[in-house]
Design a protein around this motif. Structure first.
Motif, PDB file in Angstrom:
ATOM      1  N   GLN A 182      15.673   0.806   2.281  1.00 47.12           N
ATOM      2  CA  GLN A 182      14.472   0.730   1.461  1.00 47.12           C
ATOM      3  C   GLN A 182      13.780  -0.579   1.511  1.00 47.12           C
ATOM      4  O   GLN A 182      12.485  -0.747   1.868  1.00 47.12           O
ATOM      5  CB  GLN A 182      14.532   1.145   0.192  1.00 47.12           C
ATOM      6  CG  GLN A 182      13.157   1.771  -0.413  1.00 47.12           C
ATOM      7  CD  GLN A 182      13.457   2.750  -1.555  1.00 47.12           C
ATOM      8  OE1 GLN A 182      14.097   2.429  -2.463  1.00 47.12           O
ATOM      9  NE2 GLN A 182      12.837   3.708  -1.502  1.00 47.12           N
ATOM     10  N   ASP A 183      14.442  -1.780   1.441  1.00 43.57           N
ATOM     11  CA  ASP A 183      13.995  -2.873   1.465  1.00 43.57           C
ATOM     12  C   ASP A 183      13.425  -3.555   2.777  1.00 43.57           C
ATOM     13  O   ASP A 183      12.245  -4.050   2.818  1.00 43.57           O
ATOM     14  CB  ASP A 183      15.005  -3.976   0.836  1.00 43.57           C
ATOM     15  CG  ASP A 183      15.301  -4.035  -0.617  1.00 43.57           C
ATOM     16  OD1 ASP A 183      14.646  -3.232  -1.270  1.00 43.57           O
ATOM     17  OD2 ASP A 183      16.139  -4.313  -0.943  1.00 43.57           O
ATOM     18  N   SER A 184      14.028  -2.919   3.751  1.00 43.77           N
ATOM     19  CA  SER A 184      13.703  -3.201   5.066  1.00 43.77           C
ATOM     20  C   SER A 184      12.583  -2.305   5.574  1.00 43.77           C
ATOM     21  O   SER A 184      11.952  -2.509   6.668  1.00 43.77           O
ATOM     22  CB  SER A 184      14.870  -3.085   5.935  1.00 43.77           C
ATOM     23  OG  SER A 184      15.669  -4.238   5.456  1.00 43.77           O
ATOM     24  N   SER A 185      12.118  -1.118   5.041  1.00 51.15           N
ATOM     25  CA  SER A 185      11.226  -0.067   5.367  1.00 51.15           C
ATOM     26  C   SER A 185      10.237   0.156   4.387  1.00 51.15           C
ATOM     27  O   SER A 185       9.223  -0.778   4.510  1.00 51.15           O
ATOM     28  CB  SER A 185      12.142   1.013   5.626  1.00 51.15           C
ATOM     29  OG  SER A 185      12.713   1.491   4.660  1.00 51.15           O
ATOM     30  N   GLU A 186      10.291   0.906   3.471  1.00 53.38           N
ATOM     31  CA  GLU A 186       9.112   1.099   2.504  1.00 53.38           C
ATOM     32  C   GLU A 186       8.744   0.127   1.804  1.00 53.38           C
ATOM     33  O   GLU A 186       7.499  -0.079   1.785  1.00 53.38           O
ATOM     34  CB  GLU A 186       9.708   2.308   1.537  1.00 53.38           C
ATOM     35  CG  GLU A 186       9.972   3.678   2.171  1.00 53.38           C
ATOM     36  CD  GLU A 186       8.814   4.317   2.391  1.00 53.38           C
ATOM     37  OE1 GLU A 186       7.626   4.131   1.923  1.00 53.38           O
ATOM     38  OE2 GLU A 186       8.825   5.426   3.251  1.00 53.38           O
ATOM     39  N   THR A 187       9.637  -0.781   1.317  1.00 52.44           N
ATOM     40  CA  THR A 187       9.230  -1.860   0.386  1.00 52.44           C
ATOM     41  C   THR A 187       8.292  -2.981   1.320  1.00 52.44           C
ATOM     42  O   THR A 187       7.257  -3.486   0.921  1.00 52.44           O
ATOM     43  CB  THR A 187      10.439  -2.262  -0.278  1.00 52.44           C
ATOM     44  OG1 THR A 187      10.946  -1.625  -1.044  1.00 52.44           O
ATOM     45  CG2 THR A 187       9.938  -3.693  -1.197  1.00 52.44           C
ATOM     46  N   ALA A 188       9.201  -3.255   2.305  1.00 57.61           N
ATOM     47  CA  ALA A 188       8.624  -4.350   3.418  1.00 57.61           C
ATOM     48  C   ALA A 188       7.407  -3.787   3.759  1.00 57.61           C
ATOM     49  O   ALA A 188       6.287  -4.627   3.822  1.00 57.61           O
ATOM     50  CB  ALA A 188       9.321  -4.601   4.415  1.00 57.61           C
ATOM     51  N   PHE A 189       7.072  -2.520   3.987  1.00 56.27           N
ATOM     52  CA  PHE A 189       5.917  -1.927   4.620  1.00 56.27           C
ATOM     53  C   PHE A 189       4.602  -2.228   3.554  1.00 56.27           C
ATOM     54  O   PHE A 189       3.574  -2.601   3.734  1.00 56.27           O
ATOM     55  CB  PHE A 189       5.728  -0.818   5.264  1.00 56.27           C
ATOM     56  CG  PHE A 189       4.507  -0.053   5.599  1.00 56.27           C
ATOM     57  CD1 PHE A 189       3.702  -0.433   6.751  1.00 56.27           C
ATOM     58  CD2 PHE A 189       3.869   0.786   4.538  1.00 56.27           C
ATOM     59  CE1 PHE A 189       2.504   0.087   6.948  1.00 56.27           C
ATOM     60  CE2 PHE A 189       2.609   1.364   5.069  1.00 56.27           C
ATOM     61  CZ  PHE A 189       1.859   1.070   6.067  1.00 56.27           C
ATOM     62  N   GLN A 190       4.917  -1.586   2.313  1.00 58.24           N
ATOM     63  CA  GLN A 190       4.043  -1.700   1.394  1.00 58.24           C
ATOM     64  C   GLN A 190       3.569  -3.204   0.950  1.00 58.24           C
ATOM     65  O   GLN A 190       2.110  -3.227   0.777  1.00 58.24           O
ATOM     66  CB  GLN A 190       4.702  -0.941   0.004  1.00 58.24           C
ATOM     67  CG  GLN A 190       4.673   0.376   0.198  1.00 58.24           C
ATOM     68  CD  GLN A 190       3.333   1.255   0.369  1.00 58.24           C
ATOM     69  OE1 GLN A 190       2.197   0.853  -0.058  1.00 58.24           O
ATOM     70  NE2 GLN A 190       3.431   2.391   0.941  1.00 58.24           N
ATOM     71  N   THR A 191       4.418  -3.905   0.978  1.00 61.50           N
ATOM     72  CA  THR A 191       4.007  -5.473   0.734  1.00 61.50           C
ATOM     73  C   THR A 191       3.164  -5.873   1.483  1.00 61.50           C
ATOM     74  O   THR A 191       2.042  -6.551   1.475  1.00 61.50           O
ATOM     75  CB  THR A 191       5.482  -6.360   0.609  1.00 61.50           C
ATOM     76  OG1 THR A 191       6.240  -5.834  -0.436  1.00 61.50           O
ATOM     77  CG2 THR A 191       4.939  -7.790   0.538  1.00 61.50           C
ATOM     78  N   ILE A 192       3.579  -5.829   3.016  1.00 56.05           N
ATOM     79  CA  ILE A 192       2.391  -6.208   3.939  1.00 56.05           C
ATOM     80  C   ILE A 192       1.299  -5.600   4.114  1.00 56.05           C
ATOM     81  O   ILE A 192       0.151  -6.324   4.237  1.00 56.05           O
ATOM     82  CB  ILE A 192       3.351  -6.289   5.365  1.00 56.05           C
ATOM     83  CG1 ILE A 192       2.313  -7.347   6.218  1.00 56.05           C
ATOM     84  CG2 ILE A 192       3.417  -5.099   5.872  1.00 56.05           C
ATOM     85  CD1 ILE A 192       3.241  -7.655   7.538  1.00 56.05           C
ATOM     86  N   SER A 193       1.464  -4.397   3.876  1.00 52.98           N
ATOM     87  CA  SER A 193      -0.051  -3.493   3.804  1.00 52.98           C
ATOM     88  C   SER A 193      -1.023  -3.906   2.743  1.00 52.98           C
ATOM     89  O   SER A 193      -2.044  -3.951   3.308  1.00 52.98           O
ATOM     90  CB  SER A 193       0.584  -2.250   3.489  1.00 52.98           C
ATOM     91  OG  SER A 193      -0.689  -1.259   3.656  1.00 52.98           O
ATOM     92  N   ARG A 194      -0.330  -4.214   1.585  1.00 54.50           N
ATOM     93  CA  ARG A 194      -1.343  -4.608   0.471  1.00 54.50           C
ATOM     94  C   ARG A 194      -1.878  -5.940   0.612  1.00 54.50           C
ATOM     95  O   ARG A 194      -3.038  -6.319   0.549  1.00 54.50           O
ATOM     96  CB  ARG A 194      -0.332  -4.525  -0.926  1.00 54.50           C
ATOM     97  CG  ARG A 194      -0.412  -3.220  -1.414  1.00 54.50           C
ATOM     98  CD  ARG A 194      -0.152  -3.117  -2.755  1.00 54.50           C
ATOM     99  NE  ARG A 194       0.039  -1.659  -3.149  1.00 54.50           N
ATOM    100  CZ  ARG A 194       1.612  -1.077  -3.251  1.00 54.50           C
ATOM    101  NH1 ARG A 194       2.431  -1.942  -3.027  1.00 54.50           N
ATOM    102  NH2 ARG A 194       1.382  -0.154  -3.876  1.00 54.50           N
ATOM    103  N   ASP A 195      -1.088  -6.883   1.395  1.00 54.28           N
ATOM    104  CA  ASP A 195      -1.621  -8.269   1.562  1.00 54.28           C
ATOM    105  C   ASP A 195      -2.553  -8.221   3.014  1.00 54.28           C
ATOM    106  O   ASP A 195      -3.522  -9.230   2.682  1.00 54.28           O
ATOM    107  CB  ASP A 195      -0.410  -9.130   2.144  1.00 54.28           C
ATOM    108  CG  ASP A 195       0.595  -9.263   0.887  1.00 54.28           C
ATOM    109  OD1 ASP A 195       0.045  -9.178  -0.187  1.00 54.28           O
ATOM    110  OD2 ASP A 195       1.840  -9.859   1.098  1.00 54.28           O
TER     111      ASP A 195
END
Length: 371
Positions: A349-362
């Motif tokens: 999850q840290d390498s998929s959903e969480t990482a994507f959400q972080t970069i998407s919001r940035d």
């Protein structure tokens, strides 16, 4: 000699006897009418109404079975109190119930893991553990001691931290208040001096409005606003530590389950799986609109539970879970299965959903993308 299909079929039927086809036909013609009690108020989204709710589950079972499986749904209080459904299903006084396993913490500590535990898994992780990580098998083994057969049938996803009449910054601010909250989270709050009460959904608003309780946790913006909790308290604490994924259960009395033929058991399994997807999507689709209305139109202020408070509560949760697991072999097996699965799932999850959400919001701005 030429093959004579008609003669072959006639000879085979005569040799085998007509008993088996007759039995199969009798089973296929039989209509099964079951009664289901729930722990949730009538008209409550996610749990009762809308896609994936108890009424939708009953409708889908009837449609998928061609009318052979009919389930009559009773909301909390219609035929029995909300928190008596477990015992009555176990005793065979009703065929099945629709509830959450953490309501039965006084009967089985291990059962709580199958709804949610503090600092535990997200909906994705929890559902993956149940369906493909051995969780459901442990759940069914545990409930077999109570003459019960459980299935996951829905989820509210991550829940909010609760409604408070006064904001808080520390555990000291919480000591002495009366807080409606279920399961292990309630036990943990008791450890720091909070008076906790378990009330069914329909009783929360009047208790909060009259001052019988000072704070209340229910689900999330969509369901909470339906109960009118914002009219009794204005400080709303955002998603925090105590219920990262709250799975609903549909549970059959063992004898009621055993009487169903295999094809209707398959209907139940498949409809339950469908509802396990549909109900959290109902919550996901409506929570944002409800939260916006609460903050923009209803005078609600959203807070976060301070990290210092969460860290103190985690310490208590850790010790409580470890103590319970060391004292009971079934708790140990469920506990270790759950946390080992979470450890591995977090890596993904840290390498998929969480990482994507972080970069998407940035990077992404939705307003720029709407044409």
């Amino acid at each position: 000699m030429a093959f004579n299909r008609r003669q072959f079929l006639g000879t085979s039927a005569a040799a085998a006897g007509l008993g088996a086809p007759t039995i199969l036909k009798a089973q296929s013609d039989r209509t099964f009418r079951l009664r289901m009690a729930t722990s949730f108020p009538a008209g409550q989204p996610v749990y009762t109404t809308g896609p994936g709710g108890s009424l939708d589950f009953a409708r889908r079972c009837e449609e998928a079975s061609g009318g052979r499986l009919q389930i009559q749904v009773f909301s909390a209080g219609e035929v029995m109190p909300a928190f008596e459904v477990f015992d009555n299903t176990s005793a065979g006084n009703i065929d099945m119930h629709w509830s959450c396993s953490y309501y039965w913490s006084g009967k089985t500590f291990a059962g709580q893991y199958f709804t949610t535990v503090p600092f535990g898994m997200s909906y994705q992780g929890h559902t993956a553990w149940l369906h493909d990580g051995g969780g459901l098998e442990l759940w069914q083994e545990l409930y077999s001691d109570f003459n019960l057969v459980p299935f996951p049938v829905g989820s509210s996803g991550a829940q909010m931290g609760g409604w408070f009449k006064e904001p808080f910054e520390s555990l000291e601010d919480l000591r002495g208040i009366t807080f409606r909250i279920p399961g292990l989270a309630g036990q943990i709050y008791q450890e720091v001096g909070v008076n906790t009460r378990l009330l069914p959904g329909g009783e929360i608003f009047p208790a909060l409005e009259r001052g019988v309780i000072d704070a209340a946790e229910w689900v999330g913006p969509y369901l909470d606003s339906r109960l009118g909790l914002h009219d009794a308290a204005k400080h709303y604490y955002a998603v925090d530590w105590h219920e990262p994924a709250t799975t609903t259960e549909v549970v059959f009395n063992q004898n009621s389950w055993d009487q169903l033929p295999d094809d209707l058991k398959a209907v139940v399994r498949n409809v339950a799986t469908a509802c396990n997807l549909l109900s959290p999507m109902q919550a996901e689709a409506n929570n944002a609109t409800a939260l916006r209305d609460l903050t923009e139109n209803q005078g609600v202020t959203v807070h976060r539970v301070p990290e210092s408070v969460q860290r103190e509560l985690y310490s208590i949760a850790r010790d409580t879970l470890r103590d319970a697991a060391s004292e009971d072999d079934m708790v140990r097996r469920v506990n270790n299965s759950y946390w080992k699965f979470k450890r591995d799932h977090d890596l993904w999850q840290d390498s998929s959903e969480t990482a994507f959400q972080t970069i998407s919001r940035d990077i992404a701005n939705e307003d720029e993308l709407i044409v």
